[in-house]
Motif scaffolding. Structure first.
Motif, PDB file in Angstrom:
ATOM      1  N   ASP A 155      36.737  45.258  44.829  1.00 38.65           N
ATOM      2  CA  ASP A 155      37.314  46.109  43.796  1.00 38.65           C
ATOM      3  C   ASP A 155      36.967  47.579  43.989  1.00 38.65           C
ATOM      4  O   ASP A 155      37.118  48.398  43.079  1.00 38.65           O
ATOM      5  CB  ASP A 155      36.884  45.638  42.410  1.00 38.65           C
ATOM      6  CG  ASP A 155      35.370  45.593  42.243  1.00 38.65           C
ATOM      7  OD1 ASP A 155      34.649  46.012  43.181  1.00 38.65           O
ATOM      8  OD2 ASP A 155      34.899  45.129  41.190  1.00 38.65           O
ATOM      9  N   ALA A 286      26.713  39.119  42.396  1.00 42.99           N
ATOM     10  CA  ALA A 286      27.188  39.079  41.024  1.00 42.99           C
ATOM     11  C   ALA A 286      26.747  37.751  40.404  1.00 42.99           C
ATOM     12  O   ALA A 286      26.966  36.685  40.986  1.00 42.99           O
ATOM     13  CB  ALA A 286      28.713  39.202  40.981  1.00 42.99           C
ATOM     14  N   ASP A 351      36.975  32.046  39.608  1.00 41.27           N
ATOM     15  CA  ASP A 351      35.807  32.721  40.165  1.00 41.27           C
ATOM     16  C   ASP A 351      34.734  32.766  39.087  1.00 41.27           C
ATOM     17  O   ASP A 351      34.933  33.380  38.024  1.00 41.27           O
ATOM     18  CB  ASP A 351      36.182  34.133  40.623  1.00 41.27           C
ATOM     19  CG  ASP A 351      35.082  34.800  41.451  1.00 41.27           C
ATOM     20  OD1 ASP A 351      33.905  34.717  41.036  1.00 41.27           O
ATOM     21  OD2 ASP A 351      35.400  35.396  42.482  1.00 41.27           O
ATOM     22  N   ARG A 353      32.048  34.300  38.954  1.00 37.64           N
ATOM     23  CA  ARG A 353      31.389  35.595  38.780  1.00 37.64           C
ATOM     24  C   ARG A 353      32.222  36.541  37.926  1.00 37.64           C
ATOM     25  O   ARG A 353      31.680  37.379  37.213  1.00 37.64           O
ATOM     26  CB  ARG A 353      31.147  36.240  40.149  1.00 37.64           C
ATOM     27  CG  ARG A 353      30.278  35.415  41.082  1.00 37.64           C
ATOM     28  CD  ARG A 353      30.437  35.870  42.518  1.00 37.64           C
ATOM     29  NE  ARG A 353      31.814  35.691  42.989  1.00 37.64           N
ATOM     30  CZ  ARG A 353      32.220  35.979  44.219  1.00 37.64           C
ATOM     31  NH1 ARG A 353      31.368  36.465  45.106  1.00 37.64           N
ATOM     32  NH2 ARG A 353      33.485  35.790  44.568  1.00 37.64           N
ATOM     33  N   THR A 354      33.545  36.411  38.010  1.00 34.53           N
ATOM     34  CA  THR A 354      34.431  37.363  37.335  1.00 34.53           C
ATOM     35  C   THR A 354      35.351  36.724  36.314  1.00 34.53           C
ATOM     36  O   THR A 354      35.931  37.422  35.483  1.00 34.53           O
ATOM     37  CB  THR A 354      35.307  38.087  38.379  1.00 34.53           C
ATOM     38  OG1 THR A 354      36.189  37.132  38.995  1.00 34.53           O
ATOM     39  CG2 THR A 354      34.449  38.744  39.445  1.00 34.53           C
ATOM     40  N   GLU A 356      38.138  35.376  37.191  1.00 30.65           N
ATOM     41  CA  GLU A 356      39.489  35.499  37.736  1.00 30.65           C
ATOM     42  C   GLU A 356      40.024  34.145  38.172  1.00 30.65           C
ATOM     43  O   GLU A 356      39.319  33.339  38.777  1.00 30.65           O
ATOM     44  CB  GLU A 356      39.473  36.450  38.945  1.00 30.65           C
ATOM     45  CG  GLU A 356      40.824  36.605  39.626  1.00 30.65           C
ATOM     46  CD  GLU A 356      40.735  37.399  40.909  1.00 30.65           C
ATOM     47  OE1 GLU A 356      41.777  37.654  41.528  1.00 30.65           O
ATOM     48  OE2 GLU A 356      39.598  37.758  41.297  1.00 30.65           O
TER      49      GLU A 356
END
Length: 380
Positions: A155, A286, A351, A353-354, A356
């Motif tokens: 990102d 993350a 995901d 961690r995010t 997504e």
């Protein structure tokens, strides 16, 4: 390998084109004949004919290798099936076969960003003295070599709506993602924002993209470049950044380089109350997020015809497979090394961690940091 030559002004706005990208109708055709080839899939036979035709193990062929500086080279890669577009500043996972074993590493994409899955993509690699994969790519990867290719990630990218002024601060190979950004901005022509690049390299001979950067500054009126060399000028410091860019507080800033440079700029921007204008490319872990209300888990098949296994929300697929006795590939177990990549056949993953959601058939999934988001089939 050939020496880098200066690019003509007209060469920046356009990316090189080549075969690859979209394969309209091919997925449906393969599905229709899959029963004829069981237990192997049609994709397995396509991969035998040409590795670039395989969606189960996405690959790319090196089309050229260009030396950028001592111990550094740019590889142009023509990806095969499953190619996705990328945003400038992202990185690309590459699987390199050394001694019969695939080793995965990530490298910043230096070609312009594109939303279309067509043409070549370039990565610029600097060989580390203690490395195994980067020296192999720089010194022992001729054109024609086939590499495994993962999906673009990261990102550290330009915003969709460009600000009026940008500052880039880079050191060493930290310039690689920013080079992709500059090449992308060159496509905007006169509408590109006012950009200042502060770049530090050990010496002029060791400056990546030196010839092209000089040509870009001559031909692009919106770009100013200030080069410093650590062996004669010392390192980039906060005071030097402020002296070279007096309006740094009013510019959106992107910084990539050694951790010392990242730490110094974060402290300086924080103290000035403009931390929200700073983006840094920092290699870090993350943490996995706790499962949210919309995390549903699902049932997973780790092979096309294997048994279904229940996967709880928020549980990494790697852990689910190991608990079920599936021989799962793994490495660091923290989302760093890409040693756990497995192709996605059907379904979606989350995901961890995010949050997504992703679900492109043929996409390589990091099982240590992704969980099931409904019914899921992997291609072990």
């Amino acid at each position: 390998m050939s020496a880098q030559s200066a690019m003509s002004p007209g060469s920046w706005p356009s990316a090189r084109t080549g075969r690859g990208g979209g394969w309209p109708g091919l997925g449906a055709a393969l599905a229709a004949v899959s029963w004829l080839t069981s237990p192997l899939s049609p994709d397995d036979f396509l991969g035998l004919l040409d590795p670039l035709w395989s969606a189960r193990h996405p690959a790319g062929r090196v089309t050229s290798v260009r030396r950028e500086a001592p111990g550094a080279a740019t590889l142009a890669i023509r990806p095969g099936r499953g190619r996705r577009g990328h945003r400038a500043g992202q990185y690309l996972p590459l699987g390199v076969e050394i001694g019969g074993v695939f080793h995965w590493r990530t490298y910043s994409i230096t070609s312009p960003g594109t939303v279309r899955p067509a043409g070549e993509v370039t990565v610029t690699v600097k060989a580390r003295s203690d490395g195994r994969v980067s020296p192999h790519l720089v010194h022992r990867t001729p054109p024609g070599t086939v590499l495994r290719v993962g999906p673009p990630q990261g990102d550290f990218v330009l915003p969709r709506s460009l600000p009026g002024r940008l500052l880039f601060v880079t050191a060493g190979s930290g310039i690689t993602p920013v080079m992709g950004m500059l090449r992308t901005l060159a496509r905007h022509g006169s509408t590109a924002p006012d950009c200042l690049l502060l770049h530090s390299a050990p010496s002029p001979a060791e400056c990546l993209f030196r010839t092209e950067l000089a040509a870009m500054e001559r031909w692009l009126p919106w770009l100013t470049i200030r080069l410093t060399h650590t062996r004669t000028d010392g390192r980039l410091t906060g005071d030097r950044i402020a002296a070279l860019c007096p309006d740094w507080r009013r510019r959106d800033t992107y910084v990539c380089g050694p951790s010392g440079l990242l730490d110094a700029t974060e402290r300086q921007w924080e103290a000035a109350g403009v931390r929200d204008r700073l983006r840094v490319e920092r290699f870090h872990l993350a943490p996995l997020l706790p499962p949210g209300a919309d995390a549903v888990g699902g049932r997973v098949r780790f092979t096309r015809d294997g048994p279904w296994v229940d996967a709880a929300p928020g549980t990494p697929l790697l852990a689910v497979g190991e608990s079920a006795g599936v021989p799962m590939p793994y490495g660091c177990r923290r989302g760093l090394c890409l040693g756990c990549l497995v192709p996605l056949v059907d379904g979606r993953v989350r995901d961890l961690r995010t949050g997504e959601l992703r679900g492109e058939p043929g996409e390589l999934i990091q099982t240590c940091v992704n969980g099931a988001a409904g019914p899921l089939v992997l291609g072990l």
